[in-house]
Design a protein around this motif. Structure first.
Motif, PDB file in Angstrom:
ATOM      1  N   ALA A  22      61.978  23.642 133.008  1.00 49.52           N
ATOM      2  CA  ALA A  22      61.466  22.204 132.837  1.00 49.52           C
ATOM      3  C   ALA A  22      62.150  21.176 132.024  1.00 49.52           C
ATOM      4  N   SER A  23      61.870  21.459 130.758  1.00 47.94           N
ATOM      5  CA  SER A  23      62.330  20.651 129.641  1.00 47.94           C
ATOM      6  C   SER A  23      63.750  20.899 129.547  1.00 47.94           C
ATOM      7  N   ALA A  24      64.534  21.777 129.856  1.00 49.94           N
ATOM      8  CA  ALA A  24      65.983  21.856 129.550  1.00 49.94           C
ATOM      9  C   ALA A  24      66.369  20.901 130.746  1.00 49.94           C
ATOM     10  N   THR A  25      65.772  20.819 132.039  1.00 48.63           N
ATOM     11  CA  THR A  25      66.450  19.982 133.100  1.00 48.63           C
ATOM     12  C   THR A  25      66.176  18.451 132.776  1.00 48.63           C
ATOM     13  N   LEU A  26      64.987  18.335 132.097  1.00 46.39           N
ATOM     14  CA  LEU A  26      64.510  17.030 132.033  1.00 46.39           C
ATOM     15  C   LEU A  26      65.603  16.234 130.768  1.00 46.39           C
ATOM     16  N   THR A  27      65.916  17.578 129.762  1.00 48.14           N
ATOM     17  CA  THR A  27      66.574  16.856 128.749  1.00 48.14           C
ATOM     18  C   THR A  27      68.124  16.699 129.367  1.00 48.14           C
ATOM     19  N   LEU A  28      68.490  17.475 130.058  1.00 41.83           N
ATOM     20  CA  LEU A  28      69.890  17.195 130.658  1.00 41.83           C
ATOM     21  C   LEU A  28      70.009  15.892 131.562  1.00 41.83           C
ATOM     22  N   HIS A  29      68.970  15.794 132.219  1.00 45.55           N
ATOM     23  CA  HIS A  29      68.900  14.295 133.144  1.00 45.55           C
ATOM     24  C   HIS A  29      68.510  13.365 132.324  1.00 45.55           C
ATOM     25  N   ARG A  30      68.264  13.515 130.965  1.00 47.06           N
ATOM     26  CA  ARG A  30      68.021  12.301 130.093  1.00 47.06           C
ATOM     27  C   ARG A  30      66.809  11.580 130.320  1.00 47.06           C
ATOM     28  N   ASN A  31      65.762  12.223 130.545  1.00 44.73           N
ATOM     29  CA  ASN A  31      64.485  11.902 131.134  1.00 44.73           C
ATOM     30  C   ASN A  31      63.898  10.836 130.239  1.00 44.73           C
ATOM     31  N   ASP A  32      63.664   9.635 130.504  1.00 40.91           N
ATOM     32  CA  ASP A  32      63.085   8.452 129.346  1.00 40.91           C
ATOM     33  C   ASP A  32      62.301   8.963 128.289  1.00 40.91           C
ATOM     34  N   GLN A  33      61.260   9.874 128.911  1.00 43.82           N
ATOM     35  CA  GLN A  33      60.156  10.097 127.852  1.00 43.82           C
ATOM     36  C   GLN A  33      60.723  11.114 126.871  1.00 43.82           C
ATOM     37  N   ILE A  34      61.644  12.012 127.242  1.00 42.39           N
ATOM     38  CA  ILE A  34      62.337  13.121 126.457  1.00 42.39           C
ATOM     39  C   ILE A  34      63.233  12.281 125.523  1.00 42.39           C
ATOM     40  N   VAL A  35      63.994  11.313 126.008  1.00 43.48           N
ATOM     41  CA  VAL A  35      64.773  10.550 125.168  1.00 43.48           C
ATOM     42  C   VAL A  35      64.250   9.883 124.308  1.00 43.48           C
ATOM     43  N   ALA A  36      63.297   9.068 124.465  1.00 45.11           N
ATOM     44  CA  ALA A  36      62.271   8.266 123.759  1.00 45.11           C
ATOM     45  C   ALA A  36      61.855   9.261 122.525  1.00 45.11           C
ATOM     46  N   SER A  37      61.278  10.366 122.887  1.00 42.23           N
ATOM     47  CA  SER A  37      60.781  11.349 121.903  1.00 42.23           C
ATOM     48  C   SER A  37      61.776  11.792 120.743  1.00 42.23           C
ATOM     49  N   MET A  38      63.023  12.242 121.606  1.00 42.28           N
ATOM     50  CA  MET A  38      63.890  12.667 120.669  1.00 42.28           C
ATOM     51  C   MET A  38      64.724  11.658 119.650  1.00 42.28           C
ATOM     52  N   ARG A  39      64.759  10.388 119.986  1.00 51.02           N
ATOM     53  CA  ARG A  39      65.169   9.312 119.228  1.00 51.02           C
ATOM     54  C   ARG A  39      64.012   8.826 118.304  1.00 51.02           C
ATOM     55  N   LYS A  40      62.688   9.077 118.546  1.00 56.97           N
ATOM     56  CA  LYS A  40      61.626   8.966 117.595  1.00 56.97           C
ATOM     57  C   LYS A  40      61.852   9.914 116.255  1.00 56.97           C
ATOM     58  N   VAL A  41      62.390  11.062 116.503  1.00 60.49           N
ATOM     59  CA  VAL A  41      62.484  11.840 115.282  1.00 60.49           C
ATOM     60  C   VAL A  41      64.060  12.105 115.271  1.00 60.49           C
ATOM     61  N   GLN A  42      64.797  10.871 115.603  1.00 60.23           N
ATOM     62  CA  GLN A  42      66.191  10.926 114.879  1.00 60.23           C
ATOM     63  C   GLN A  42      67.037  11.798 115.347  1.00 60.23           C
ATOM     64  N   VAL A  43      66.922  12.176 116.567  1.00 62.27           N
ATOM     65  CA  VAL A  43      67.963  13.297 117.268  1.00 62.27           C
ATOM     66  C   VAL A  43      69.190  12.691 117.843  1.00 62.27           C
ATOM     67  N   PRO A  44      70.151  12.845 117.588  1.00 61.30           N
ATOM     68  CA  PRO A  44      71.263  12.020 118.160  1.00 61.30           C
ATOM     69  C   PRO A  44      71.554  12.382 119.462  1.00 61.30           C
ATOM     70  N   ASP A  45      71.760  11.375 120.297  1.00 61.69           N
ATOM     71  CA  ASP A  45      72.019  11.580 121.987  1.00 61.69           C
ATOM     72  C   ASP A  45      72.796  12.662 122.232  1.00 61.69           C
ATOM     73  N   SER A  46      73.941  12.833 121.222  1.00 63.32           N
ATOM     74  CA  SER A  46      75.152  14.014 121.584  1.00 63.32           C
ATOM     75  C   SER A  46      74.413  15.275 121.474  1.00 63.32           C
ATOM     76  N   TRP A  47      73.004  15.409 120.812  1.00 60.62           N
ATOM     77  CA  TRP A  47      72.841  16.747 120.645  1.00 60.62           C
ATOM     78  C   TRP A  47      71.900  17.244 121.979  1.00 60.62           C
ATOM     79  N   LEU A  48      71.692  16.345 122.759  1.00 58.72           N
ATOM     80  CA  LEU A  48      70.768  16.656 124.045  1.00 58.72           C
ATOM     81  C   LEU A  48      71.273  17.656 124.757  1.00 58.72           C
ATOM     82  N   PRO A  49      72.413  17.759 125.227  1.00 61.92           N
ATOM     83  CA  PRO A  49      73.150  18.863 126.106  1.00 61.92           C
ATOM     84  C   PRO A  49      73.040  20.180 125.256  1.00 61.92           C
ATOM     85  N   ARG A  50      73.356  20.231 123.917  1.00 62.83           N
ATOM     86  CA  ARG A  50      73.168  21.505 123.327  1.00 62.83           C
ATOM     87  C   ARG A  50      71.734  21.851 123.268  1.00 62.83           C
ATOM     88  N   LEU A  51      70.832  21.044 122.862  1.00 66.51           N
ATOM     89  CA  LEU A  51      69.443  21.351 122.909  1.00 66.51           C
ATOM     90  C   LEU A  51      68.836  21.903 124.266  1.00 66.51           C
TER      91      LEU A  51
END
Length: 118
Positions: A22-51
């Motif tokens: 579920a988390s991988a699917t939401l991350t690939l679809h750039r779910n707003d909550q996931i993206v906001a959480s990743m940005r909060k911890v300074q994860v670059p958007d380009s890392w989302l597909p790898r993660l």
């Protein structure tokens, strides 16, 4: 005792695999909550597909680990390290809303222990 540990691994590993999927699917679809959480911890958007790929690989490895013990152990180690990294990222960013990452770290460590003991 060994069969009960295997059943426990099957339950814990299977549920963790569902969460990872579920988390991988939401991350690939750039779910707003996931993206906001990743940005909060300074994860670059380009890392989302790898993660997302790492989460999906962990899920596959945990399930395949039901039949191939070393793969299950390796997947549980990888997932545990992934979430330890997530906890560290939260702490480094000064974000103390790390309960989900901490809980998933503990569940992944439990899956690892159960697979090793089964």
């Amino acid at each position: 005792m060994e069969i009960s540990m295997f059943i426990a691994y099957a339950v814990v590993g299977g549920l963790l695999a569902l969460v990872l999927t579920a988390s991988a699917t939401l991350t690939l679809h750039r779910n707003d909550q996931i993206v906001a959480s990743m940005r909060k911890v300074q994860v670059p958007d380009s890392w989302l597909p790898r993660l997302a790929t790492l989460k999906a690989a962990g899920a596959i490895g945990l399930v395949a680990g039901l039949w191939i013990t070393p793969l299950g152990i390796a997947a549980a180690i990888g997932v545990t390290l992934y979430f330890v990294g997530a906890v560290i990222a939260h702490l480094r960013a000064g974000d103390f809303e790390l309960a989900p990452a901490a809980v998933l770290t503990a569940i992944a460590a439990a899956a690892l222990a159960l697979r090793v003991l089964s």
